[in-house]
Design a protein around this motif. Sequence first.
Motif, PDB file in Angstrom:
ATOM      1  N   LEU A 101      -6.527  -1.064  -5.264  1.00 13.97           N
ATOM      2  CA  LEU A 101      -5.705   0.084  -5.308  1.00 13.97           C
ATOM      3  C   LEU A 101      -4.689  -0.053  -4.326  1.00 13.97           C
ATOM      4  CD1 LEU A 101      -8.182   3.159  -5.938  1.00 13.97           C
ATOM      5  CD2 LEU A 101      -6.547   2.183  -7.480  1.00 13.97           C
ATOM      6  N   ILE A 102      -5.177  -0.563  -2.946  1.00 14.45           N
ATOM      7  CA  ILE A 102      -4.151  -0.514  -2.099  1.00 14.45           C
ATOM      8  C   ILE A 102      -2.712  -1.492  -2.328  1.00 14.45           C
ATOM      9  CG2 ILE A 102      -3.597  -1.917   0.253  1.00 14.45           C
ATOM     10  CD1 ILE A 102      -5.467   0.328   0.610  1.00 14.45           C
ATOM     11  N   ASP A 103      -2.811  -2.157  -3.392  1.00 14.17           N
ATOM     12  CA  ASP A 103      -1.651  -2.946  -3.977  1.00 14.17           C
ATOM     13  C   ASP A 103      -0.559  -2.008  -4.544  1.00 14.17           C
ATOM     14  OD1 ASP A 103      -2.390  -5.415  -3.028  1.00 14.17           O
ATOM     15  OD2 ASP A 103      -3.521  -5.936  -4.697  1.00 14.17           O
ATOM     16  N   TYR A 104      -1.121  -0.771  -5.020  1.00 14.40           N
ATOM     17  CA  TYR A 104      -0.240   0.115  -5.704  1.00 14.40           C
ATOM     18  C   TYR A 104       0.236   1.413  -5.052  1.00 14.40           C
ATOM     19  CZ  TYR A 104      -2.270  -2.195  -9.985  1.00 14.40           C
ATOM     20  OH  TYR A 104      -2.632  -3.179 -10.863  1.00 14.40           O
ATOM     21  N   VAL A 105      -0.317   1.384  -3.698  1.00 12.10           N
ATOM     22  CA  VAL A 105       0.047   2.257  -2.678  1.00 12.10           C
ATOM     23  C   VAL A 105       1.496   1.942  -2.320  1.00 12.10           C
ATOM     24  CG1 VAL A 105      -0.297   3.424  -0.707  1.00 12.10           C
ATOM     25  CG2 VAL A 105      -2.035   2.904  -2.074  1.00 12.10           C
ATOM     26  N   LEU A 161       1.540   3.926   2.898  1.00 14.08           N
ATOM     27  CA  LEU A 161       0.447   3.166   3.175  1.00 14.08           C
ATOM     28  C   LEU A 161       0.106   3.406   4.648  1.00 14.08           C
ATOM     29  CD1 LEU A 161      -1.084   0.753   2.027  1.00 14.08           C
ATOM     30  CD2 LEU A 161       0.777  -0.681   2.960  1.00 14.08           C
ATOM     31  N   LEU A 162       1.038   3.986   5.385  1.00 14.35           N
ATOM     32  CA  LEU A 162       0.762   4.629   6.737  1.00 14.35           C
ATOM     33  C   LEU A 162      -0.314   5.669   6.931  1.00 14.35           C
ATOM     34  CD1 LEU A 162       1.349   4.467  10.099  1.00 14.35           C
ATOM     35  CD2 LEU A 162       3.085   6.254   9.399  1.00 14.35           C
ATOM     36  N   TYR A 163      -0.321   6.288   5.766  1.00 12.74           N
ATOM     37  CA  TYR A 163      -1.337   7.510   5.548  1.00 12.74           C
ATOM     38  C   TYR A 163      -2.648   6.881   5.248  1.00 12.74           C
ATOM     39  CZ  TYR A 163       2.799  10.433   5.490  1.00 12.74           C
ATOM     40  OH  TYR A 163       3.852  11.247   5.622  1.00 12.74           O
TER      41      TYR A 163
END
Length: 74
Positions: A10-14, A19-21
């Motif tokens: 999921l990180i790849d879609y943020v 991303l900072l949050y």
Amino acid sequence: MSNREFAKNLIDYVPENKLLYVVGYLQGIVVPDETPNTATIAAIQELESGGGELWTGSTEDFFAMLDAEDEANA
């Protein structure tokens, strides 16, 4: 797929601006083990049983006292 793998994917879609949050949230939930060591436990027990010392001087005086103890023990 495990929850860990799913979260990593999921990180790849943020979006980059969000991303900072995510990083802040992850840092907040990743708490190191803060189990007190035996010296800390003994000190807490001493205070709870009415022992210990109460310092009424300034912080500067307190650190001067600690420095003097260190020099005496050196």
